[in-house]
Design a protein around this motif. Sequence first.
Motif, PDB file in Angstrom:
ATOM      1  N   PRO A 102      11.327   9.483   6.435  1.00 44.29           N
ATOM      2  CA  PRO A 102      12.368   8.469   6.626  1.00 44.29           C
ATOM      3  C   PRO A 102      11.976   7.319   7.545  1.00 44.29           C
ATOM      4  N   THR A 103      10.836   7.438   8.234  1.00 45.38           N
ATOM      5  CA  THR A 103      10.424   6.370   9.148  1.00 45.38           C
ATOM      6  C   THR A 103       9.401   5.424   8.516  1.00 45.38           C
ATOM      7  N   ILE A 104       9.018   5.666   7.256  1.00 41.04           N
ATOM      8  CA  ILE A 104       7.978   4.855   6.613  1.00 41.04           C
ATOM      9  C   ILE A 104       8.542   4.166   5.374  1.00 41.04           C
ATOM     10  N   TYR A 105       8.842   2.892   5.485  1.00 33.66           N
ATOM     11  CA  TYR A 105       9.348   2.082   4.371  1.00 33.66           C
ATOM     12  C   TYR A 105      10.539   2.727   3.672  1.00 33.66           C
ATOM     13  N   SER A 106      11.428   3.309   4.442  1.00 32.80           N
ATOM     14  CA  SER A 106      12.590   3.976   3.856  1.00 32.80           C
ATOM     15  C   SER A 106      13.840   3.116   4.045  1.00 32.80           C
ATOM     16  N   THR A 107      14.579   2.929   2.956  1.00 36.02           N
ATOM     17  CA  THR A 107      15.835   2.183   3.068  1.00 36.02           C
ATOM     18  C   THR A 107      16.857   2.950   3.907  1.00 36.02           C
ATOM     19  N   ILE A 152      -0.454  -0.660   4.451  1.00 31.56           N
ATOM     20  CA  ILE A 152      -0.208  -2.027   4.000  1.00 31.56           C
ATOM     21  C   ILE A 152       0.825  -2.060   2.868  1.00 31.56           C
ATOM     22  N   PRO A 153       1.908  -2.844   3.015  1.00 27.65           N
ATOM     23  CA  PRO A 153       2.857  -3.037   1.915  1.00 27.65           C
ATOM     24  C   PRO A 153       2.265  -4.043   0.934  1.00 27.65           C
ATOM     25  N   ALA A 154       1.669  -3.547  -0.136  1.00 27.54           N
ATOM     26  CA  ALA A 154       0.764  -4.348  -0.960  1.00 27.54           C
ATOM     27  C   ALA A 154       1.414  -5.476  -1.749  1.00 27.54           C
ATOM     28  N   SER A 155       2.699  -5.404  -2.009  1.00 28.66           N
ATOM     29  CA  SER A 155       3.336  -6.445  -2.817  1.00 28.66           C
ATOM     30  C   SER A 155       3.931  -7.562  -1.959  1.00 28.66           C
ATOM     31  N   TYR A 156       3.635  -7.529  -0.666  1.00 27.04           N
ATOM     32  CA  TYR A 156       4.159  -8.543   0.237  1.00 27.04           C
ATOM     33  C   TYR A 156       3.056  -9.512   0.673  1.00 27.04           C
ATOM     34  N   MET A 172       0.628   0.686  -0.135  1.00 28.93           N
ATOM     35  CA  MET A 172       1.884   1.223  -0.654  1.00 28.93           C
ATOM     36  C   MET A 172       2.734   0.077  -1.184  1.00 28.93           C
ATOM     37  N   LYS A 173       3.847   0.423  -1.835  1.00 29.13           N
ATOM     38  CA  LYS A 173       4.815  -0.561  -2.292  1.00 29.13           C
ATOM     39  C   LYS A 173       4.192  -1.623  -3.202  1.00 29.13           C
ATOM     40  N   SER A 174       3.267  -1.202  -4.063  1.00 30.39           N
ATOM     41  CA  SER A 174       2.645  -2.148  -4.983  1.00 30.39           C
ATOM     42  C   SER A 174       3.641  -2.640  -6.024  1.00 30.39           C
ATOM     43  N   GLY A 175       4.559  -1.750  -6.410  1.00 33.40           N
ATOM     44  CA  GLY A 175       5.597  -2.138  -7.349  1.00 33.40           C
ATOM     45  C   GLY A 175       5.050  -2.757  -8.613  1.00 33.40           C
ATOM     46  N   LYS A 176       5.624  -3.904  -8.993  1.00 36.54           N
ATOM     47  CA  LYS A 176       5.192  -4.592 -10.205  1.00 36.54           C
ATOM     48  C   LYS A 176       4.026  -5.541  -9.947  1.00 36.54           C
ATOM     49  N   ALA A 177       3.451  -5.488  -8.734  1.00 35.86           N
ATOM     50  CA  ALA A 177       2.367  -6.410  -8.373  1.00 35.86           C
ATOM     51  C   ALA A 177       0.987  -5.780  -8.525  1.00 35.86           C
ATOM     52  N   MET A 178       0.889  -4.673  -9.273  1.00 35.91           N
ATOM     53  CA  MET A 178      -0.384  -3.945  -9.354  1.00 35.91           C
ATOM     54  C   MET A 178      -1.513  -4.830  -9.874  1.00 35.91           C
ATOM     55  N   LYS A 179      -1.230  -5.679 -10.843  1.00 31.15           N
ATOM     56  CA  LYS A 179      -2.267  -6.555 -11.391  1.00 31.15           C
ATOM     57  C   LYS A 179      -2.824  -7.471 -10.309  1.00 31.15           C
ATOM     58  N   GLU A 180      -1.953  -8.045  -9.495  1.00 33.16           N
ATOM     59  CA  GLU A 180      -2.387  -8.917  -8.407  1.00 33.16           C
ATOM     60  C   GLU A 180      -3.119  -8.129  -7.326  1.00 33.16           C
ATOM     61  N   VAL A 181      -2.658  -6.912  -7.061  1.00 38.02           N
ATOM     62  CA  VAL A 181      -3.313  -6.051  -6.070  1.00 38.02           C
ATOM     63  C   VAL A 181      -4.744  -5.740  -6.506  1.00 38.02           C
ATOM     64  N   LYS A 182      -4.914  -5.397  -7.774  1.00 39.49           N
ATOM     65  CA  LYS A 182      -6.250  -5.102  -8.300  1.00 39.49           C
ATOM     66  C   LYS A 182      -7.168  -6.310  -8.190  1.00 39.49           C
ATOM     67  N   LYS A 183      -6.643  -7.496  -8.490  1.00 43.34           N
ATOM     68  CA  LYS A 183      -7.453  -8.714  -8.405  1.00 43.34           C
ATOM     69  C   LYS A 183      -7.916  -8.956  -6.975  1.00 43.34           C
ATOM     70  N   ALA A 184      -7.027  -8.750  -6.002  1.00 46.29           N
ATOM     71  CA  ALA A 184      -7.380  -8.935  -4.599  1.00 46.29           C
ATOM     72  C   ALA A 184      -8.458  -7.942  -4.167  1.00 46.29           C
ATOM     73  N   PHE A 221       5.686   4.639  -7.666  1.00 48.52           N
ATOM     74  CA  PHE A 221       5.214   5.725  -6.802  1.00 48.52           C
ATOM     75  C   PHE A 221       3.687   5.842  -6.889  1.00 48.52           C
ATOM     76  N   SER A 222       3.001   4.771  -6.508  1.00 51.26           N
ATOM     77  CA  SER A 222       1.539   4.748  -6.543  1.00 51.26           C
ATOM     78  C   SER A 222       0.994   4.381  -5.172  1.00 51.26           C
ATOM     79  N   VAL A 223      -0.005   5.108  -4.725  1.00 51.85           N
ATOM     80  CA  VAL A 223      -0.620   4.841  -3.420  1.00 51.85           C
ATOM     81  C   VAL A 223      -2.136   4.726  -3.607  1.00 51.85           C
ATOM     82  N   LEU A 224      -2.693   3.607  -3.124  1.00 51.63           N
ATOM     83  CA  LEU A 224      -4.124   3.381  -3.202  1.00 51.63           C
ATOM     84  C   LEU A 224      -4.767   3.629  -1.846  1.00 51.63           C
ATOM     85  N   VAL A 225      -5.965   4.198  -1.879  1.00 50.55           N
ATOM     86  CA  VAL A 225      -6.731   4.440  -0.658  1.00 50.55           C
ATOM     87  C   VAL A 225      -8.060   3.682  -0.786  1.00 50.55           C
TER      88      VAL A 225
END
Length: 229
Positions: A102-107, A152-156, A172-184, A221-225
């Motif tokens: 609950p302390t990590i990116y939790s609403t 890192i909140p990847a979609s921000y 974390m929090k790649s959401g719908k930005a996975m394509k942009e995350v991969k490019k980076a 629900f995807s986490v990259l390392v």
Amino acid sequence: MAKLYGIGVGPGDSELMTLKGARLIKECDIVVLPKSGKKINVAFEIAKKAVPEIMEKEMTEVDMPMTRDRDILNNAHKKAAEKIISYLDQGKDVVFLTLGDPTIYSTYCYVHNLILDSKREAELVPGVPSFCAVAARLNESLTEASESLHIIPASYEGLKEAITLSGTKVLMKSGKAMKEVKKALEDIREGESVRMVECCGMPEEKIYDELDRIDDEASYFSVLVVKKR
């Protein structure tokens, strides 16, 4: 005095739920479930497997919309807090289920703070964070010796700068930005490995050992390392 417990149920595997979280669910009067518009409440499904007794409890949902519109979010958090306060003022203990910790990116934490501001009692109950479960699933440590760890909140904004930091990066929090995350990541990948677990501990779990194989439409629900080779 009645109390609200924000319980982290872990990332997906019901066996990773804590004994304390399970006990509090058994002892509580009310179970609050976050409603995000999806048909299946993942946190509830995890808790149900770990604590079958949850089915005997009074349950209620509160809206937690998947948006970044601050006004919409503030209104949802306020309504959720008001509903929970109504139970607390009846002397009922309440548990609020949330994925991971609950302390990590939790609403949940927004509601938690509103309850504290109202002078009612609220307690955070930690759960296994998704990135720890992911590292275990990949069968490797996140850090060794003096290595740094960056979450890192990847979609921000700020991703490109953040992924150049030394040490291990968890995205974390790649959401719908996975394509942009991969490019980076492609621009800085030399000398570093990129691995990902999608839906860790869930039936639909997938493991990706190479950046090129990661699906552009991967689950929320995807986490990259990202680590040095």
